[in-house]
Design an enzyme around this catalytic site. Sequence first.
Site, mmCIF file in Angstrom:
data_model
loop_
_atom_site.group_PDB
_atom_site.id
_atom_site.type_symbol
_atom_site.label_atom_id
_atom_site.label_comp_id
_atom_site.label_asym_id
_atom_site.label_seq_id
_atom_site.Cartn_x
_atom_site.Cartn_y
_atom_site.Cartn_z
ATOM 1 N N LYS A 1 -3.999 3.315 11.012
ATOM 2 C CA LYS A 1 -4.920 2.733 9.831
ATOM 3 C C LYS A 1 -4.186 1.964 8.998
ATOM 4 C CE LYS A 1 -6.392 7.058 9.175
ATOM 5 N NZ LYS A 1 -6.231 7.983 10.057
ATOM 6 N N LYS A 2 -3.067 2.375 8.295
ATOM 7 C CA LYS A 2 -2.564 1.565 7.285
ATOM 8 C C LYS A 2 -1.973 0.235 7.846
ATOM 9 C CE LYS A 2 -2.828 4.021 3.745
ATOM 10 N NZ LYS A 2 -3.722 3.760 2.449
ATOM 11 N N THR B 1 -9.204 10.940 -1.981
ATOM 12 C CA THR B 1 -9.302 10.174 -2.753
ATOM 13 C C THR B 1 -10.783 9.698 -2.944
ATOM 14 O OG1 THR B 1 -7.095 9.338 -2.608
ATOM 15 C CG2 THR B 1 -8.625 7.664 -3.632
ATOM 16 N N ASP C 1 0.678 -1.015 -0.052
ATOM 17 C CA ASP C 1 0.098 0.207 -0.008
ATOM 18 C C ASP C 1 1.028 1.270 -0.083
ATOM 19 O OD1 ASP C 1 -2.103 1.674 0.085
ATOM 20 O OD2 ASP C 1 -2.926 1.084 2.067
ATOM 21 N N LYS C 2 0.300 2.443 -0.131
ATOM 22 C CA LYS C 2 0.863 3.666 -0.342
ATOM 23 C C LYS C 2 0.134 4.829 0.357
ATOM 24 C CE LYS C 2 0.022 7.668 -2.783
ATOM 25 N NZ LYS C 2 -1.263 8.397 -2.683
ATOM 26 N N HIS C 3 0.581 5.789 1.093
ATOM 27 C CA HIS C 3 -0.126 6.782 1.705
ATOM 28 C C HIS C 3 0.530 7.856 1.427
ATOM 29 C CE1 HIS C 3 -2.873 8.632 4.353
ATOM 30 N NE2 HIS C 3 -1.620 9.281 5.192
ATOM 31 N N SER C 4 -0.211 8.997 1.166
ATOM 32 C CA SER C 4 0.322 10.569 0.955
ATOM 33 C C SER C 4 -0.263 11.567 1.942
ATOM 34 C CB SER C 4 -0.305 11.035 -0.570
ATOM 35 O OG SER C 4 0.012 12.528 -0.760
ATOM 36 N N ARG D 1 -8.834 15.643 18.938
ATOM 37 C CA ARG D 1 -7.696 16.385 18.341
ATOM 38 C C ARG D 1 -8.127 17.543 17.388
ATOM 39 N NH1 ARG D 1 -4.293 12.867 15.002
ATOM 40 N NH2 ARG D 1 -3.055 14.606 14.761
ATOM 41 N N SER E 1 -1.736 8.123 14.026
ATOM 42 C CA SER E 1 -2.992 8.162 13.152
ATOM 43 C C SER E 1 -2.706 7.602 11.717
ATOM 44 C CB SER E 1 -3.571 9.840 12.979
ATOM 45 O OG SER E 1 -4.883 9.679 12.264
#
Length: 442
Positions: free
Chosen positions: A189-190, A122, A82-85, A170, A185
């Site tokens: 999730k990832k 997204t 997976d990827k996260h930005s 927060r 955070s």
Amino acid sequence: MLPQEAIRAKRDGQELPPDAIRELVSGIADGRLADAQLGALAMAITLQGMSDAETVAFTEATRDSGEVLDWRGLDLPGPVLDKHSTGGVGDLVSLVLGPWIAACGGHVPMISGRGLGHTGGTLDKLEAIPGYSVTPDTATFRRLVKDVGVAIIGQTGSLAPADKRLYAVRDVTATVESLPLIVASILGKKLACGLDALVMDVKVGGGAFMPTPEASRQLAETIADVASRAGTPTTALLTDMSQPLAPCAGNAVEVREALAVLTGERKGGRLLEATRGLAAEMLLAGGLASDRAAALATLDERLASGAAAERFARMVAGLGGPSDLLENSGRHLPTAAVMREVHAPRAGHLNAIDTRALGMAVVELGGGRRAPDDIIDPAVGLSDIAALGEAVSHGQPLARIHAASAADAEHAERHLLAALSLEDTPRPAPSLIQDTIRREVP
């Protein structure tokens, strides 16, 4: 340790042991920690920080606060990646990257989010596709990850529930900027998705989430360090966000751009360069390529053959969207009622772009949310945005506005002209991929 004693210890700058952190996060998830205690804890962490060991423990506890996906029973033939930005303007990498990796033999269970502030989401982009469901049942999600190789959906209530509650607190207690809380955070999730490897895209520049290049680098290094210590090898790329990543911003307009890249209509540009770089790192991390040259060769072949576009089409159809989106995108994707070109008021070189202002212009057009319950207009946005360093003549188009009304278009035009700086002497644009940080599991 009682919650109030743990909060007191953190308030006074003491390091919390892992068992106390696990107990706190468990209390966040199941409601045993009251909102007042949760706010106090978030503020104590924000003011006192956390050690590396504390951040790892907090991240692991967040990951484990709900369901952690286990793919072993599906006998997947390839790695789970997976990827996260960290978010940006015109950042539609996920729409291209997920199916591209799937076409190369990876499996991508991508849990994505909605737009936040000036950055696009997204899920909002995908919901511009009629019928596309970002909340499928678990069986559908797992089937698509196995059979198609990719499914891009929203966070379910069972994944990292502690993060969902903590983030809401927060947001109203001025503790969003805490680095340990940001890292927990993102990764909570990832890592709950049961990944074999993760690639992070951390933005740098005027449209980035972090306020300075130094802060972006610190975030990238911390994420890579914490994720690897939590058991997931992670690579972080620092990429430029001093201008929109793609020459467009909005929801349907970005889906159109993704289709143009996937089908080969768009053969170059910053979006393709960034996505290709991130995808190469994913293939290497997942053992799907022996070296960078082999990774790039595989990626180029799968894109040129149409295999990546085919995976995107299958994912869309599998999640309720039209089965002929590739062939008939004009029939399915919404278009704005008003189109207006923004023309250069003078000749010069485009030397600066207020990227954040462009993102907010899309929000004001209706393409993003100013309040959580705002309804998004998927058709509005910007396209054909000129690139940094480009030489323009007087009257040349700098961008095209997609608006619901002439008044909205006129308002957006004023914002765009203020956000684009023309100068007589050219200045080089920053490099797109500025650094790569790789961390293996210790």
